[in-house]
Write a protein that holds these residues in place. Structure first.
Motif, PDB file in Angstrom:
ATOM      1  N   LEU A   1      -8.781   3.917   3.203  1.00 13.52           N
ATOM      2  CA  LEU A   1      -8.105   2.731   3.744  1.00 13.52           C
ATOM      3  C   LEU A   1      -9.097   1.984   4.635  1.00 13.52           C
ATOM      4  O   LEU A   1      -9.750   2.593   5.486  1.00 13.52           O
TER       5      LEU A   1
ATOM      6  N   ALA B   1      -0.170   6.442  -3.157  1.00 13.44           N
ATOM      7  CA  ALA B   1       1.001   5.796  -2.551  1.00 13.44           C
ATOM      8  C   ALA B   1       1.559   6.697  -1.445  1.00 13.44           C
ATOM      9  O   ALA B   1       1.852   7.867  -1.687  1.00 13.44           O
ATOM     10  N   CYS B   2       1.708   6.118  -0.270  1.00 12.74           N
ATOM     11  CA  CYS B   2       2.191   6.909   0.881  1.00 12.74           C
ATOM     12  C   CYS B   2       3.587   7.475   0.613  1.00 12.74           C
ATOM     13  O   CYS B   2       3.907   8.574   1.063  1.00 12.74           O
TER      14      CYS B   2
ATOM     15  N   TYR C   1      -0.640   4.346  17.780  1.00 13.88           N
ATOM     16  CA  TYR C   1      -0.801   5.775  17.509  1.00 13.88           C
ATOM     17  C   TYR C   1      -1.170   5.995  16.034  1.00 13.88           C
ATOM     18  O   TYR C   1      -2.093   6.769  15.738  1.00 13.88           O
TER      19      TYR C   1
ATOM     20  N   LEU D   1      -8.373  10.877  11.328  1.00 17.49           N
ATOM     21  CA  LEU D   1      -8.302  11.631  10.070  1.00 17.49           C
ATOM     22  C   LEU D   1      -9.491  11.249   9.177  1.00 17.49           C
ATOM     23  O   LEU D   1     -10.107  12.104   8.541  1.00 17.49           O
TER      24      LEU D   1
ATOM     25  N   LEU E   1       6.927   8.778   9.229  1.00 20.07           N
ATOM     26  CA  LEU E   1       6.101   7.711   9.809  1.00 20.07           C
ATOM     27  C   LEU E   1       6.956   6.530  10.276  1.00 20.07           C
ATOM     28  O   LEU E   1       6.492   5.701  11.060  1.00 20.07           O
TER      29      LEU E   1
ATOM     30  N   TYR F   1       6.269  21.044  11.276  1.00 23.05           N
ATOM     31  CA  TYR F   1       5.166  20.095  11.432  1.00 23.05           C
ATOM     32  C   TYR F   1       4.630  20.143  12.866  1.00 23.05           C
ATOM     33  O   TYR F   1       3.412  20.172  13.086  1.00 23.05           O
TER      34      TYR F   1
ATOM     35  N   GLN G   1       0.647  21.095  14.221  1.00 28.68           N
ATOM     36  CA  GLN G   1      -0.185  20.275  15.103  1.00 28.68           C
ATOM     37  C   GLN G   1      -0.612  21.060  16.346  1.00 28.68           C
ATOM     38  O   GLN G   1      -1.748  20.958  16.797  1.00 28.68           O
TER      39      GLN G   1
ATOM     40  N   MET H   1      -4.804  14.720   3.966  1.00 29.31           N
ATOM     41  CA  MET H   1      -4.679  13.362   4.507  1.00 29.31           C
ATOM     42  C   MET H   1      -6.037  12.737   4.831  1.00 29.31           C
ATOM     43  O   MET H   1      -6.171  11.512   4.821  1.00 29.31           O
TER      44      MET H   1
ATOM     45  N   ALA I   1      -6.499   5.427  -2.160  1.00 26.03           N
ATOM     46  CA  ALA I   1      -5.508   6.222  -1.419  1.00 26.03           C
ATOM     47  C   ALA I   1      -4.222   6.248  -2.245  1.00 26.03           C
ATOM     48  O   ALA I   1      -3.830   5.226  -2.813  1.00 26.03           O
TER      49      ALA I   1
ATOM     50  N   TYR J   1       5.086   0.594   8.812  1.00 24.19           N
ATOM     51  CA  TYR J   1       5.901   1.743   9.238  1.00 24.19           C
ATOM     52  C   TYR J   1       6.611   1.464  10.558  1.00 24.19           C
ATOM     53  O   TYR J   1       7.739   1.893  10.762  1.00 24.19           O
TER      54      TYR J   1
ATOM     55  N   VAL K   1      -0.586  -0.779   7.165  1.00 22.08           N
ATOM     56  CA  VAL K   1       0.412   0.285   6.964  1.00 22.08           C
ATOM     57  C   VAL K   1       1.089   0.623   8.295  1.00 22.08           C
ATOM     58  O   VAL K   1       2.289   0.893   8.334  1.00 22.08           O
TER      59      VAL K   1
ATOM     60  N   ILE L   1       0.847  -1.205   0.000  1.00 21.74           N
ATOM     61  CA  ILE L   1       0.000   0.000   0.000  1.00 21.74           C
ATOM     62  C   ILE L   1       0.877   1.248   0.000  1.00 21.74           C
ATOM     63  O   ILE L   1       0.621   2.211  -0.734  1.00 21.74           O
TER      64      ILE L   1
ATOM     65  N   CYS M   1       4.407  11.176  -0.549  1.00 24.02           N
ATOM     66  CA  CYS M   1       4.466  12.325   0.370  1.00 24.02           C
ATOM     67  C   CYS M   1       5.322  12.042   1.604  1.00 24.02           C
ATOM     68  O   CYS M   1       5.984  12.940   2.115  1.00 24.02           O
ATOM     69  N   HIS M   2       5.272  10.808   2.107  1.00 25.09           N
ATOM     70  CA  HIS M   2       5.958  10.526   3.386  1.00 25.09           C
ATOM     71  C   HIS M   2       7.372   9.974   3.188  1.00 25.09           C
ATOM     72  O   HIS M   2       8.021   9.601   4.161  1.00 25.09           O
TER      73      HIS M   2
ATOM     74  N   ARG N   1      -9.691  14.628  13.447  1.00 23.47           N
ATOM     75  CA  ARG N   1      -8.463  15.363  13.101  1.00 23.47           C
ATOM     76  C   ARG N   1      -8.649  15.814  11.660  1.00 23.47           C
ATOM     77  O   ARG N   1      -8.841  14.985  10.762  1.00 23.47           O
TER      78      ARG N   1
HETATM   79  C1  HEC Z   1      -0.579  13.866  -0.960  1.00 28.49           C
HETATM   80  C2  HEC Z   1       0.295  13.701   0.181  1.00 28.49           C
HETATM   81  C3  HEC Z   1       0.044  12.541   1.129  1.00 28.49           C
HETATM   82  C4  HEC Z   1      -0.070  11.195   0.832  1.00 28.49           C
HETATM   83  C5  HEC Z   1      -0.010  10.520  -0.533  1.00 28.49           C
HETATM   84  C6  HEC Z   1      -0.208  10.512   2.099  1.00 28.49           C
HETATM   85  N1  HEC Z   1      -0.175  11.408   3.133  1.00 28.49           N
HETATM   86 FE1  HEC Z   1      -0.271  10.971   5.117  1.00 28.49          FE
HETATM   87  N2  HEC Z   1      -0.170  12.939   5.584  1.00 28.49           N
HETATM   88  C7  HEC Z   1      -0.096  13.978   4.669  1.00 28.49           C
HETATM   89  C8  HEC Z   1      -0.105  15.245   5.369  1.00 28.49           C
HETATM   90  C9  HEC Z   1      -0.045  16.642   4.767  1.00 28.49           C
HETATM   91  C10 HEC Z   1      -0.177  14.922   6.749  1.00 28.49           C
HETATM   92  C11 HEC Z   1      -0.231  15.915   7.944  1.00 28.49           C
HETATM   93  C12 HEC Z   1      -1.674  16.218   8.252  1.00 28.49           C
HETATM   94  C13 HEC Z   1      -1.797  17.245   9.354  1.00 28.49           C
HETATM   95  O1  HEC Z   1      -1.206  18.315   9.229  1.00 28.49           O
HETATM   96  O2  HEC Z   1      -2.470  16.955  10.355  1.00 28.49           O
HETATM   97  C14 HEC Z   1      -0.215  13.482   6.842  1.00 28.49           C
HETATM   98  C15 HEC Z   1      -0.296  12.781   8.044  1.00 28.49           C
HETATM   99  C16 HEC Z   1      -0.339  11.414   8.147  1.00 28.49           C
HETATM  100  C17 HEC Z   1      -0.413  10.679   9.392  1.00 28.49           C
HETATM  101  C18 HEC Z   1      -0.373  11.268  10.805  1.00 28.49           C
HETATM  102  C19 HEC Z   1       1.078  11.260  11.277  1.00 28.49           C
HETATM  103  C20 HEC Z   1       1.319  11.773  12.670  1.00 28.49           C
HETATM  104  O3  HEC Z   1       2.517  11.860  13.050  1.00 28.49           O
HETATM  105  O4  HEC Z   1       0.382  12.078  13.404  1.00 28.49           O
HETATM  106  C21 HEC Z   1      -0.444   9.362   9.081  1.00 28.49           C
HETATM  107  C22 HEC Z   1      -0.520   8.191  10.044  1.00 28.49           C
HETATM  108  C23 HEC Z   1      -0.391   9.257   7.637  1.00 28.49           C
HETATM  109  N3  HEC Z   1      -0.332  10.530   7.100  1.00 28.49           N
HETATM  110  C24 HEC Z   1      -0.394   8.060   6.938  1.00 28.49           C
HETATM  111  C25 HEC Z   1      -0.399   7.950   5.551  1.00 28.49           C
HETATM  112  C26 HEC Z   1      -0.506   6.700   4.858  1.00 28.49           C
HETATM  113  C27 HEC Z   1      -0.580   5.345   5.513  1.00 28.49           C
HETATM  114  C28 HEC Z   1      -0.498   7.002   3.516  1.00 28.49           C
HETATM  115  C29 HEC Z   1      -0.626   6.050   2.346  1.00 28.49           C
HETATM  116  C30 HEC Z   1      -1.843   5.255   2.305  1.00 28.49           C
HETATM  117  C31 HEC Z   1      -0.395   8.451   3.396  1.00 28.49           C
HETATM  118  N4  HEC Z   1      -0.340   8.984   4.656  1.00 28.49           N
HETATM  119  C32 HEC Z   1      -0.357   9.132   2.214  1.00 28.49           C
HETATM  120  C33 HEC Z   1       0.004  13.843   3.301  1.00 28.49           C
HETATM  121  C34 HEC Z   1      -0.044  12.663   2.584  1.00 28.49           C
END
Ligand code: HEC
Ligand code: HEC
Length: 223
Positions: free
Chosen positions: A104, A54-55, A79, A87, A72, A179, A183, A97, A52, A116, A112, A43, A58-59, A92
């Motif tokens: 998912l 691909a993580c 958590y 989310l 992550l 970041y 928050q 996100m 969703a 991670y 996931v 995933i 961005c991450h 949140r």
């Molecule tokens: C287009 C960009 C993007 C993609 C693709 C993305 N994310 Fe994110 N994600 C973000 C952003 C921006 C935030 C911060 C949100 C906020 O400010 O609260 C975030 C936050 C998170 C958080 C919270 C982290 C924390 O420390 O609290 C998690 C968990 C997460 N993402 C998981 C995933 C997973 C799993 C995937 C893949 C399925 C994914 N994300 C795909 C942009 C993305």
């Protein structure tokens, strides 16, 4: 009860809180879905069936994060699952996100999170020396707290070097100041659930942008 008014109350007060919190989360019966790290990796690299993205895009390729996107890798799985649930539900709020978390399933969130968690956190659990007067504010807040404002040491809940503790207390030692500040702002604007027992939501209201910069800079030195 005078002891409560002293500047550095016994650490046992925080310890009691932590034990209660851990007990509460066990009672609340955290997600019983078992995550599969290999399925989670798929995933992360190619996205989910429900759309969703691909993580990794961005991450980061190994969950190391990018400016604006939190790391992550090595984060507490309990958590991560809770954040994905919140989310998705909007407790949140994140326009970017939120839709991704909705796309998912419960099983995929657990997968996931398991993936991670299997990646290394970019720091070791070192407890810095207890700072003395004259040391910078970041060291002071992380290792001692600011009891005059009711802020316990970050290390009490987030562990040495901010590596996280148990399922409820996330790692924060690897996070960027930017970041962290988004928050803190989200809690103060009511856009992020205050978390277990409302602990962090309350503390967020007491931290200034200077505090956050100092804490992030101190953690960066510990890494
Ligand atoms: C287009 C960009 C993007 C993609 C693709 C993305 N994310 Fe994110 N994600 C973000 C952003 C921006 C935030 C911060 C949100 C906020 O400010 O609260 C975030 C936050 C998170 C958080 C919270 C982290 C924390 O420390 O609290 C998690 C968990 C997460 N993402 C998981 C995933 C997973 C799993 C995937 C893949 C399925 C994914 N994300 C795909 C942009 C993305
Ligand atoms: C009494 C316990 C406690 C203390 C002390 C504490 N925190 Fe937290 N913190 C939490 C909890 C619990 C969460 C998870 C909240 C959630 O689930 O949404 C959290 C979450 C966070 C997050 C969000 C992490 C992410 O990935 O989005 C940041 C940033 C943070 N804390 C910073 C700090 C800083 C800086 C300090 C010290 C000044 C501190 N915390 C002290 C309990 C604490």
């Amino acid at each position: 009860m005078n002891r409560l008014n002293t500047k550095t109350p016994s650490r046992s007060w925080v310890a009691v809180g932590v034990v209660l919190l851990l007990a509460a989360s066990v009672q609340a019966g955290q997600s019983t879905v078992q995550g599969n790290a290999a399925a989670g990796e798929k995933i992360a690299q190619s996205g989910s069936a429900l759309g969703a993205a691909a993580c990794v895009s961005c991450h980061g390729a190994k969950g190391e994060g990018m400016p604006g996107f939190p790391a992550l890798a090595g984060q507490r799985p309990g958590y991560l699952v809770r954040q994905l649930d919140q989310l998705a539900e909007g407790a949140r709020q994140s326009p970017v996100m939120g839709p991704m978390a909705k796309a998912l399933s419960d099983q995929e969130r657990a997968d996931v999170a398991a993936y991670y968690m299997s990646l290394p956190l970019p720091m070791k659990p070192v407890r810095g020396p207890l700072p003395s007067r004259g040391d910078d504010d970041g060291a002071w807040l992380v290792e001692r707290g600011r009891w005059a404002d009711g802020i316990p040491a970050c290390a009490q809940c987030h562990g040495p070097s901010g590596v996280g503790v148990g399922a409820d207390f996330p790692a924060i030692g690897h996070l960027s100041a930017d970041y962290m500040q988004t928050q803190i702002d989200a809690w103060n604007k009511g856009q992020r659930d205050p978390g277990p027992l409302g602990l962090m939501g309350k503390i967020a209201g007491k931290l200034t942008p200077e505090d956050i910069k100092a804490v992030a800079a101190y953690y960066a030195r510990l890494r």
